[in-house]
Design an enzyme around this catalytic site. Structure first.
Site, mmCIF file in Angstrom:
data_model
loop_
_atom_site.group_PDB
_atom_site.id
_atom_site.type_symbol
_atom_site.label_atom_id
_atom_site.label_comp_id
_atom_site.label_asym_id
_atom_site.label_seq_id
_atom_site.Cartn_x
_atom_site.Cartn_y
_atom_site.Cartn_z
ATOM 1 N N ASP A 68 12.238 19.162 14.134
ATOM 2 C CA ASP A 68 13.525 19.887 14.422
ATOM 3 C C ASP A 68 14.910 19.621 13.421
ATOM 4 O OD1 ASP A 68 13.502 17.290 14.382
ATOM 5 O OD2 ASP A 68 14.987 17.013 16.271
ATOM 6 N N HIS A 69 14.334 19.814 11.847
ATOM 7 C CA HIS A 69 15.437 19.707 10.749
ATOM 8 C C HIS A 69 14.907 19.754 9.987
ATOM 9 C CE1 HIS A 69 17.190 15.495 12.740
ATOM 10 N NE2 HIS A 69 16.476 15.607 12.973
ATOM 11 N N HIS A 271 22.662 15.992 17.052
ATOM 12 C CA HIS A 271 21.613 16.132 17.116
ATOM 13 C C HIS A 271 21.276 15.485 19.324
ATOM 14 C CE1 HIS A 271 17.448 14.376 16.991
ATOM 15 N NE2 HIS A 271 17.250 14.849 16.198
#
Length: 310
Positions: A68-69, A271
């Site tokens: 997810d990064h 986040h």
């Protein structure tokens, strides 16, 4: 010389993208320099929607190699090839970033028309420097090697005082410029004038910090001390404190503690866990503000201006 600095939140979500929330990514613009912090899925969609002149990103800073990064990185690299570019793109991150970049290039047969320089971070250090600033990486504690980043400007000279210069008999012209650049000058009468005679106190630069995917550790506050803007993970509310601990993430209250203990001016959370709808996010904000009243929530495509304090 004053320079504009703005942070653009390209994605504020964690774990999985939602229809209204892309994955974690923040673009920092400092005059002509563009720096990208993390590159989750949907990064280039937000860039397009903000209509930023973004194809010449100077450097990308990856916190860690969880999907997810980093899943937005291949697309950003390919889109950067759509303009003529000779300047290298620097990519920084913990071990495995180089392997991810290399294998993506190979498997996707990427056409890249500029140099890509990948540097892996194995210890806290200054990773990138430019005119009047540097970017430092420091360790976080997550389920895999993860780093936070700060961009810090060097102090600026004090303001030049023309009245003082005239009263000391310094003729308007090149001598004024030399004093403003920090040089001492000698007048025709043999007298030496130091910059301190005509310049005010040095003025501090600005500081931007990016912290995501970590459990709470007190050392983070030392690293981000004095931030004008701290972008910090605040993934869960108090009721999920155990889950946060288990997954090595933070609650919004812990993020606020870092902001308070570091004397940061502003802290904006990022986040979020996908369990919170946009309607439910205010609970994170309420709990953070009990500790740090200047806490804020980020949303996709939000823009933060980071002015000089003086």
């Amino acid at each position: 010389m004053s320079m504009n600095m703005e942070a653009f939140v390209l994605g504020c979500g964690g774990m999985m993208p939602l229809p209204y929330r892309h994955l974690t990514s923040v673009l920092l613009r400092r005059d002509g320099d563009l720096f990208l912090f993390d590159c989750g899925e949907g990064t280039q969609v937000s860039l397009k929607r903000l209509n930023l002149k973004w194809k010449k990103i100077d450097a990308i800073f990856i916190s860690h190699t969880h999907a997810d990064h980093v899943t937005g990185l291949p697309g950003i690299m390919m889109l950067s090839s759509q303009v003529d570019r000779t300047e290298p793109l620097y990519i920084y991150g913990p071990p495995k970033v180089a392997e991810y970049v290399e294998s993506s290039r190979k498997v996707l047969d990427m056409y890249i028309n500029y140099p890509v320089i990948v540097k892996e971070i194995t210890a806290p250090c200054i990773v990138h420097e430019g005119d009047g600033f540097y970017i430092r990486a420091f360790p976080l504690q997550h389920t895999k090697t993860c780093v936070g980043y700060t961009l810090e400007e060097l102090d600026r000279p004090g303001e030049f005082n023309p009245e003082k210069a005239e009263s000391l008999g310094i003729p308007r012209g090149p001598l004024w410029g030399r004093l403003q650049r920090g040089e001492s000058v000698t007048l025709e009468n043999g007298r030496t004038v130091e910059p301190g005679d005509v310049m005010g106190e040095r003025r501090s630069g600005r500081k931007f910090s990016f912290v995501t995917d970590t459990q709470y550790i007190p050392s983070i506050a030392d690293e981000v001390r004095g931030s004008d803007l701290l972008i910090c993970e605040g993934m869960f509310d108090d009721s999920c404190a155990e889950q946060a601990k288990e997954k090595k993430h933070m609650t919004s209250r812990q993020a606020a503690r870092i902001a308070r203990d570091s004397n940061s001016a502003r802290m904006a959370m990022i986040h979020y866990s996908p369990r919170y709808t946009d309607r439910e996010l205010p609970v994170l904000l309420e709990q953070a503000r009990e500790v740090f009243p200047a806490a804020e929530l980020t949303r996709d495509r939000m823009v933060f201006d980071i002015p000089y304090v003086d």
